[in-house]
Design a protein around this motif. Structure first.
Motif, PDB file in Angstrom:
ATOM      1  N   PRO A 180       0.810  -1.227   0.000  1.00  0.00           N
ATOM      2  CA  PRO A 180       0.000   0.000   0.000  1.00  0.00           C
ATOM      3  C   PRO A 180       0.843   1.276   0.000  1.00  0.00           C
ATOM      4  O   PRO A 180       0.471   2.273  -0.622  1.00  0.00           O
ATOM      5  CB  PRO A 180      -0.818  -0.126   1.296  1.00  0.00           C
ATOM      6  N   ARG A 181       1.980   1.233   0.683  1.00  0.00           N
ATOM      7  CA  ARG A 181       2.831   2.421   0.731  1.00  0.00           C
ATOM      8  C   ARG A 181       3.395   2.736  -0.650  1.00  0.00           C
ATOM      9  O   ARG A 181       3.524   3.901  -1.036  1.00  0.00           O
ATOM     10  CB  ARG A 181       3.967   2.214   1.739  1.00  0.00           C
ATOM     11  N   ALA A 182       3.721   1.696  -1.421  1.00  0.00           N
ATOM     12  CA  ALA A 182       4.226   1.920  -2.773  1.00  0.00           C
ATOM     13  C   ALA A 182       3.158   2.589  -3.643  1.00  0.00           C
ATOM     14  O   ALA A 182       3.454   3.490  -4.439  1.00  0.00           O
ATOM     15  CB  ALA A 182       4.663   0.596  -3.396  1.00  0.00           C
ATOM     16  N   ILE A 183       1.910   2.162  -3.484  1.00  0.00           N
ATOM     17  CA  ILE A 183       0.825   2.788  -4.248  1.00  0.00           C
ATOM     18  C   ILE A 183       0.657   4.242  -3.830  1.00  0.00           C
ATOM     19  O   ILE A 183       0.478   5.131  -4.671  1.00  0.00           O
ATOM     20  CB  ILE A 183      -0.481   1.997  -4.049  1.00  0.00           C
ATOM     21  N   GLU A 184       0.732   4.504  -2.534  1.00  0.00           N
ATOM     22  CA  GLU A 184       0.569   5.878  -2.050  1.00  0.00           C
ATOM     23  C   GLU A 184       1.708   6.775  -2.532  1.00  0.00           C
ATOM     24  O   GLU A 184       1.497   7.931  -2.889  1.00  0.00           O
ATOM     25  CB  GLU A 184       0.492   5.884  -0.522  1.00  0.00           C
ATOM     26  N   MET A 185       2.929   6.238  -2.564  1.00  0.00           N
ATOM     27  CA  MET A 185       4.085   7.035  -2.950  1.00  0.00           C
ATOM     28  C   MET A 185       4.137   7.294  -4.452  1.00  0.00           C
ATOM     29  O   MET A 185       4.477   8.393  -4.890  1.00  0.00           O
ATOM     30  CB  MET A 185       5.380   6.335  -2.513  1.00  0.00           C
ATOM     31  N   PHE A 186       3.809   6.282  -5.260  1.00  0.00           N
ATOM     32  CA  PHE A 186       4.073   6.360  -6.693  1.00  0.00           C
ATOM     33  C   PHE A 186       2.831   6.253  -7.571  1.00  0.00           C
ATOM     34  O   PHE A 186       2.910   6.485  -8.777  1.00  0.00           O
ATOM     35  CB  PHE A 186       5.046   5.249  -7.108  1.00  0.00           C
ATOM     36  N   GLY A 187       1.689   5.884  -6.997  1.00  0.00           N
ATOM     37  CA  GLY A 187       0.526   5.568  -7.799  1.00  0.00           C
ATOM     38  C   GLY A 187      -0.242   6.775  -8.313  1.00  0.00           C
ATOM     39  O   GLY A 187      -0.135   7.892  -7.790  1.00  0.00           O
ATOM     40  N   SER A 188      -1.051   6.531  -9.338  1.00  0.00           N
ATOM     41  CA  SER A 188      -1.946   7.551  -9.865  1.00  0.00           C
ATOM     42  C   SER A 188      -3.079   7.796  -8.877  1.00  0.00           C
ATOM     43  O   SER A 188      -3.314   6.995  -7.961  1.00  0.00           O
ATOM     44  CB  SER A 188      -2.525   7.092 -11.204  1.00  0.00           C
ATOM     45  N   GLU A 189      -3.785   8.872  -9.062  1.00  0.00           N
ATOM     46  CA  GLU A 189      -4.925   9.149  -8.188  1.00  0.00           C
ATOM     47  C   GLU A 189      -5.964   8.042  -8.306  1.00  0.00           C
ATOM     48  O   GLU A 189      -6.585   7.653  -7.304  1.00  0.00           O
ATOM     49  CB  GLU A 189      -5.546  10.499  -8.552  1.00  0.00           C
ATOM     50  N   ALA A 190      -6.146   7.514  -9.512  1.00  0.00           N
ATOM     51  CA  ALA A 190      -7.116   6.435  -9.704  1.00  0.00           C
ATOM     52  C   ALA A 190      -6.717   5.189  -8.915  1.00  0.00           C
ATOM     53  O   ALA A 190      -7.566   4.525  -8.316  1.00  0.00           O
ATOM     54  CB  ALA A 190      -7.232   6.102 -11.195  1.00  0.00           C
ATOM     55  N   ALA A 191      -5.418   4.856  -8.917  1.00  0.00           N
ATOM     56  CA  ALA A 191      -4.942   3.687  -8.180  1.00  0.00           C
ATOM     57  C   ALA A 191      -5.101   3.888  -6.667  1.00  0.00           C
ATOM     58  O   ALA A 191      -5.515   2.977  -5.949  1.00  0.00           O
ATOM     59  CB  ALA A 191      -3.485   3.404  -8.525  1.00  0.00           C
ATOM     60  N   LYS A 192      -4.788   5.080  -6.190  1.00  0.00           N
ATOM     61  CA  LYS A 192      -4.938   5.359  -4.764  1.00  0.00           C
ATOM     62  C   LYS A 192      -6.394   5.226  -4.330  1.00  0.00           C
ATOM     63  O   LYS A 192      -6.696   4.625  -3.296  1.00  0.00           O
ATOM     64  CB  LYS A 192      -4.416   6.760  -4.449  1.00  0.00           C
ATOM     65  N   GLU A 193      -7.291   5.793  -5.118  1.00  0.00           N
ATOM     66  CA  GLU A 193      -8.709   5.742  -4.769  1.00  0.00           C
ATOM     67  C   GLU A 193      -9.263   4.325  -4.869  1.00  0.00           C
ATOM     68  O   GLU A 193     -10.181   3.953  -4.121  1.00  0.00           O
ATOM     69  CB  GLU A 193      -9.501   6.669  -5.681  1.00  0.00           C
ATOM     70  N   ARG A 194      -8.703   3.528  -5.747  1.00  0.00           N
ATOM     71  CA  ARG A 194      -9.199   2.166  -5.949  1.00  0.00           C
ATOM     72  C   ARG A 194      -8.773   1.227  -4.813  1.00  0.00           C
ATOM     73  O   ARG A 194      -9.563   0.369  -4.385  1.00  0.00           O
ATOM     74  CB  ARG A 194      -8.693   1.626  -7.287  1.00  0.00           C
ATOM     75  N   TYR A 195      -7.531   1.384  -4.310  1.00  0.00           N
ATOM     76  CA  TYR A 195      -6.991   0.384  -3.395  1.00  0.00           C
ATOM     77  C   TYR A 195      -6.849   0.838  -1.936  1.00  0.00           C
ATOM     78  O   TYR A 195      -7.105   0.061  -1.019  1.00  0.00           O
ATOM     79  CB  TYR A 195      -5.626  -0.099  -3.904  1.00  0.00           C
TER      80      TYR A 195
END
Length: 371
Positions: free
Chosen positions: A84-99
């Motif tokens: 989850p931290r990798a998604i928060e650090m590097f992910g798109s807004e769509a990925a953050k909102e999805r996961y």
């Protein structure tokens, strides 16, 4: 305040079932308790249900919970410090909102997949790759192994090769082309998984990082994983230490508690010395993030990870020795901690990898002149 409240929750809610999780069981009830009280994913942004705190706060939380229930601590560590931290650090807004909201609510977790049969620590030689089709769509192919937490995860952060170099993507396990090959059971009873990927479609908004600088960014992020792993190791050691101190005071031989024998007192003192040194190194490594753009220093993190892994194995072994034949029986907490501790020298980077990290930095710039 965080430590005190976490300790209260752990003692009141987790202690009774600690050391009862077996095989495929997962402390879902404990994770839901933390989620309901806003104590899951506390380092994730508040807009996604997190607490807006730091990774250091998570590390303290992991240490505190692990002193009561190591299985719950390991789950919190995996859900906060890795995927989850990798998604928060590097992910798109769509990925953050999805996961991320699903993680902070306790609904699911996110695994991380790095190792391959022929490429464990040698990430440069991994064969998993993303190819771009003529229409610009991305497709993932390859194989991953020794992936923890797959059975409770909706998706994984997958390390892969792009045409221009290494990168990471988010892949969901129910996507077409994903095949779970087998589940392995490790020494402490946990499950690790091998899976294949064949032409798995990766939407552009699920690409986390790619390009020549991607590996550097990913490796910096892994320093937080190693800090969390160090705190988890310390918590396992403290759990065993607390049990050894209590047993030594209760167990009588030759008309006195065994805690009165000098040999036992010296054993306990040595364990305390090692644990306090390990905690100090770990806290220092985590604190170094303040001077390194939010990522802990490579040298300090490698030293803490190596020392804590060695320390927990020694301390748990000594705690088992204090318990004698009682601690050596299957089903005893010390027997379980002994198997659990051994994994810390492998997970989040082996001892040998940490020694290489230390040597690389020392030969490049030496040890710092001041602490």
């Amino acid at each position: 305040m965080l430590v005190e409240e976490t300790e209260r929750i752990a003692e009141n809610e987790f202690a009774e079932r600690a050391f009862t999780w077996e095989g495929e069981e997962h402390p879902e009830e404990n994770l839901q308790t933390l989620a309901d009280r806003g104590f899951l994913g506390i380092n994730l942004p508040m807009e996604y249900g997190g607490g807006g705190m730091s990774e250091f706060d998570v590390a303290l939380q992991v240490e505190t919970i692990g002193r009561v229930c190591p299985d719950t601590a390991a789950a919190v560590y995996g859900m906060s410090m890795v995927g989850p931290r990798a998604i928060e650090m590097f992910g798109s807004e769509a990925a953050k909102e999805r996961y991320l909201p699903k993680v902070t609510s306790g609904e699911t977790s996110i695994a991380i997949a790095i190792s391959e049969p022929e490429a464990g620590s040698d990430s440069q030689n991994m064969v998993t790759s993303v190819e771009e089709a003529d229409d610009g769509e991305l497709y993932l192919n390859g194989e991953k192994i020794w992936v923890s937490g797959v059975k409770s995860a909706e998706a994984a952060v997958v390390w892969t090769k792009f045409p221009e170099g290494l990168g990471t993507v988010v892949m969901e396990f129910d996507q077409p082309g994903v095949e779970i090959a087998q589940h392995f059971t490790n020494m402490h009873g946990g499950t690790q998984t091998q899976f294949y990927m064949e032409d798995v479609h990766i939407p552009e908004d699920r690409v986390l990082v790619r390009g020549p600088q991607a590996l550097k960014e990913q490796l910096k992020a892994l320093n937080w994983e190693r800090c969390g792993s160090s705190m988890l190791a310390n918590s396992i050691g403290l759990n065993a230490f607390d049990k050894a101190v209590e047993y030594a005071q209760d167990r009588e031989q030759f008309d006195q508690p065994i805690s009165e024998f000098q040999g036992m007192r010296w054993k306990i003192a040595d364990m305390a010395k090692r644990l306090e040194a390990s905690r100090a190194l770990t806290y220092r490594a985590a604190g170094s993030a303040d001077d390194n753009d939010g990522a802990p220093d490579r040298l300090q993190t490698a030293i803490a990870k190596l020392f804590s892994s060695e320390t927990v194995e020694h301390v748990v072994s000594e705690a088992l020795q204090v318990h004698g034949a009682n601690g050596y029986q299957q089903g005893h907490p010390l027997e379980y901690l002994y198997r659990l501790a051994r994994g810390r020298r492998i997970a989040a980077g082996t001892d040998e990898i940490q020694k290489n990290n230390i040597a690389d930095v020392v030969f490049d710039r030496g040890l710092p002149r001041t602490l």
